[in-house]
Design a protein around this motif. Structure first.
Motif, PDB file in Angstrom:
ATOM      1  N   HIS A 174     -10.135  13.817  -1.550  1.00  0.00           N
ATOM      2  CA  HIS A 174      -9.131  14.382  -2.451  1.00  0.00           C
ATOM      3  C   HIS A 174      -7.716  13.884  -2.149  1.00  0.00           C
ATOM      4  O   HIS A 174      -7.360  13.622  -0.997  1.00  0.00           O
ATOM      5  N   GLY A 175      -6.914  13.803  -3.203  1.00  0.00           N
ATOM      6  CA  GLY A 175      -5.602  13.181  -3.103  1.00  0.00           C
ATOM      7  C   GLY A 175      -4.652  13.840  -2.138  1.00  0.00           C
ATOM      8  O   GLY A 175      -3.764  13.181  -1.582  1.00  0.00           O
ATOM      9  N   ASP A 176      -4.807  15.162  -1.915  1.00  0.00           N
ATOM     10  CA  ASP A 176      -3.902  15.839  -0.984  1.00  0.00           C
ATOM     11  C   ASP A 176      -4.329  15.628   0.463  1.00  0.00           C
ATOM     12  O   ASP A 176      -3.686  16.149   1.383  1.00  0.00           O
ATOM     13  N   HIS A 177      -5.397  14.844   0.672  1.00  0.00           N
ATOM     14  CA  HIS A 177      -5.837  14.471   2.018  1.00  0.00           C
ATOM     15  C   HIS A 177      -5.820  12.958   2.232  1.00  0.00           C
ATOM     16  O   HIS A 177      -5.903  12.501   3.369  1.00  0.00           O
ATOM     17  N   THR A 178      -5.732  12.193   1.145  1.00  0.00           N
ATOM     18  CA  THR A 178      -5.775  10.729   1.248  1.00  0.00           C
ATOM     19  C   THR A 178      -4.553  10.055   0.634  1.00  0.00           C
ATOM     20  O   THR A 178      -4.389   8.840   0.769  1.00  0.00           O
ATOM     21  N   GLY A 179      -3.696  10.813  -0.047  1.00  0.00           N
ATOM     22  CA  GLY A 179      -2.564  10.212  -0.748  1.00  0.00           C
ATOM     23  C   GLY A 179      -1.613   9.461   0.153  1.00  0.00           C
ATOM     24  O   GLY A 179      -0.939   8.528  -0.280  1.00  0.00           O
ATOM     25  N   GLY A 180      -1.549   9.849   1.443  1.00  0.00           N
ATOM     26  CA  GLY A 180      -0.683   9.165   2.391  1.00  0.00           C
ATOM     27  C   GLY A 180      -1.388   8.081   3.193  1.00  0.00           C
ATOM     28  O   GLY A 180      -0.830   7.581   4.195  1.00  0.00           O
ATOM     29  N   ASN A 181      -2.582   7.673   2.774  1.00  0.00           N
ATOM     30  CA  ASN A 181      -3.295   6.610   3.494  1.00  0.00           C
ATOM     31  C   ASN A 181      -2.469   5.332   3.587  1.00  0.00           C
ATOM     32  O   ASN A 181      -2.546   4.594   4.568  1.00  0.00           O
ATOM     33  N   GLY A 182      -1.670   5.073   2.548  1.00  0.00           N
ATOM     34  CA  GLY A 182      -0.856   3.858   2.560  1.00  0.00           C
ATOM     35  C   GLY A 182       0.208   3.860   3.635  1.00  0.00           C
ATOM     36  O   GLY A 182       0.712   2.800   4.007  1.00  0.00           O
ATOM     37  N   VAL A 183       0.539   5.037   4.154  1.00  0.00           N
ATOM     38  CA  VAL A 183       1.521   5.146   5.233  1.00  0.00           C
ATOM     39  C   VAL A 183       0.863   4.890   6.582  1.00  0.00           C
ATOM     40  O   VAL A 183       1.394   4.149   7.418  1.00  0.00           O
ATOM     41  N   PHE A 184      -0.308   5.487   6.808  1.00  0.00           N
ATOM     42  CA  PHE A 184      -0.917   5.440   8.138  1.00  0.00           C
ATOM     43  C   PHE A 184      -1.967   4.348   8.323  1.00  0.00           C
ATOM     44  O   PHE A 184      -2.125   3.829   9.427  1.00  0.00           O
ATOM     45  N   ALA A 185      -2.692   3.982   7.271  1.00  0.00           N
ATOM     46  CA  ALA A 185      -3.771   3.003   7.437  1.00  0.00           C
ATOM     47  C   ALA A 185      -3.287   1.662   7.989  1.00  0.00           C
ATOM     48  O   ALA A 185      -3.964   1.064   8.839  1.00  0.00           O
TER      49      ALA A 185
ATOM     50  N   TYR B  42       0.819  -1.195   0.000  1.00  0.00           N
ATOM     51  CA  TYR B  42       0.000   0.000   0.000  1.00  0.00           C
ATOM     52  C   TYR B  42       0.860   1.254   0.000  1.00  0.00           C
ATOM     53  O   TYR B  42       0.540   2.237  -0.654  1.00  0.00           O
ATOM     54  N   PHE B  43       1.974   1.226   0.735  1.00  0.00           N
ATOM     55  CA  PHE B  43       2.798   2.431   0.772  1.00  0.00           C
ATOM     56  C   PHE B  43       3.391   2.720  -0.599  1.00  0.00           C
ATOM     57  O   PHE B  43       3.335   3.836  -1.097  1.00  0.00           O
ATOM     58  N   LEU B  44       3.962   1.689  -1.237  1.00  0.00           N
ATOM     59  CA  LEU B  44       4.603   1.919  -2.525  1.00  0.00           C
ATOM     60  C   LEU B  44       3.592   2.290  -3.594  1.00  0.00           C
ATOM     61  O   LEU B  44       3.815   3.203  -4.386  1.00  0.00           O
ATOM     62  N   LEU B  45       2.470   1.583  -3.617  1.00  0.00           N
ATOM     63  CA  LEU B  45       1.458   1.896  -4.614  1.00  0.00           C
ATOM     64  C   LEU B  45       0.782   3.210  -4.321  1.00  0.00           C
ATOM     65  O   LEU B  45       0.348   3.923  -5.218  1.00  0.00           O
ATOM     66  N   GLY B  46       0.695   3.564  -3.030  1.00  0.00           N
ATOM     67  CA  GLY B  46       0.090   4.838  -2.679  1.00  0.00           C
ATOM     68  C   GLY B  46       0.849   6.008  -3.266  1.00  0.00           C
ATOM     69  O   GLY B  46       0.288   7.039  -3.617  1.00  0.00           O
ATOM     70  N   THR B  47       2.167   5.857  -3.399  1.00  0.00           N
ATOM     71  CA  THR B  47       2.966   6.903  -4.009  1.00  0.00           C
ATOM     72  C   THR B  47       2.526   7.134  -5.444  1.00  0.00           C
ATOM     73  O   THR B  47       2.431   8.259  -5.915  1.00  0.00           O
ATOM     74  N   GLY B  48       2.227   6.048  -6.151  1.00  0.00           N
ATOM     75  CA  GLY B  48       1.761   6.191  -7.522  1.00  0.00           C
ATOM     76  C   GLY B  48       0.323   6.645  -7.600  1.00  0.00           C
ATOM     77  O   GLY B  48      -0.061   7.394  -8.494  1.00  0.00           O
TER      78      GLY B  48
END
Length: 307
Positions: A101-112, A5-11
């Motif tokens: 929106h992506g600037d509020h959810t783009g880091g979900n792969g880090v914290f979820a 999720y973290f790596l794909l979240g970056t994309g």
């Protein structure tokens, strides 16, 4: 952590590329650590690239904290590294997304992967799913496992704080949530308030500028005069948190925008002429940052006054 999720979240954040250009103050993969500040009652905020992150840090406990919104993957990782360096948290009780929106959810792969529970409004989850699918990114970002439609609340593990999420109607999107730390009396508004900068509006996701003014009024009336509010974005030189007076000022901007567009339309002014001559909105001149979004506001309100 779920590395996939973290790596794909970056994309996945590339799906929100237009939002990056509109909101971030120059998104950089090697962004500095950002600004981390506590406000009141173990509640604080973090700014870097994207929408403001809200943080609850239970005193003396390595778990049970709360993260509200996640910006982009790199800035989310900067915050996580900062918290680990401070020895604050090992895992989180809750991750909440105020909207999709992506600037509020783009880091979900880090914290979820570190959160026991992940929540948003039901429309926000659907909006996020739709956006990811439309950009061939389905399955690349963690989605909330818990949703609500009107309100939701829980007591946090430290026994000193309760948190509630509430939806007040269509505004910035159709799925905005206000996240309230009840004992600290701090409420994260997400993008329901842009402090002295022209707001982004997303009609395709259920947003409505006219009703947004009613949402701001309802929020002011629902919470008390001592509530501190965290804002999703602020113009340069303005803070990302404030009081009910800031909500009233933004409500005034939205009402002034509708009044102005309605008047000009009745006079026979074309939309292009209106955009060309408008610098600020009469009656709300302190909103003067971001020409591109000013034009978007005029365009969307132009359509709304026909309804």
């Amino acid at each position: 952590m779920n590395r996939r999720y973290f790596l794909l979240g970056t994309g996945a954040v590339l799906a929100a590329a237009p939002l990056v250009s509109l909101f971030s103050r120059g998104f950089r993969p090697d962004a500095a650590a950002g600004d981390f500040q506590m406000i009141r009652g173990n509640v604080g905020y973090y700014t870097n690239s994207g929408g403001t992150i809200g943080v609850y840090l239970p005193a003396g406990r390595p778990e049970g904290g709360v993260i509200i919104d996640t910006q982009f993957p790199e800035s989310a990782r900067h915050l996580l590294d900062l918290l680990r360096e401070k020895g604050e948290l090992a895992q989180f009780s809750l991750l909440a997304n105020t909207h999709h929106h992506g600037d509020h959810t783009g880091g979900n792969g880090v914290f979820a992967p570190l959160a026991k529970q992940h929540i948003s409004h039901a429309r926000a989850k659907q909006n996020l799913e739709d956006n990811l699918a439309a950009n061939d990114k389905a399955g690349t970002l963690p989605l909330p496992g818990t949703t609500f439609t009107t309100s939701w609340s829980t007591n946090l593990p430290d026994g000193k704080e309760s948190i509630s999420l509430r939806h007040f109607g269509a505004g910035h999107t159709g799925g905005d949530a206000v996240v309230h730390f009840e004992n600290a009396n701090v409420a994260h508004l997400g993008d329901l308030l842009f402090n002295r900068r022209f707001p982004y509006i997303d009609p395709k996701a259920g947003g409505n500028l006219t009703n947004w003014a009613e949402v701001m009024k309802s929020i002011r009336q629902f919470y008390d005069k001592n509530t501190i509010y965290i804002f999703g974005h602020a113009a340069d030189g303005y803070p990302v948190f404030g009081t009910a007076s800031d909500l009233k000022a933004f409500e005034n901007y939205l009402r002034s925008l509708r009044k102005y567009v309605t008047r000009e339309k009745k006079k026979g002014t074309t939309l292009e002429a209106l955009k060309a001559k408008t610098v600020t909105i009469p009656g709300a001149e302190t909103w003067n940052f971001g020409e591109r979004l000013r034009d978007v506001n005029l365009e969307v309100m132009w359509e709304e006054v026909n309804e």
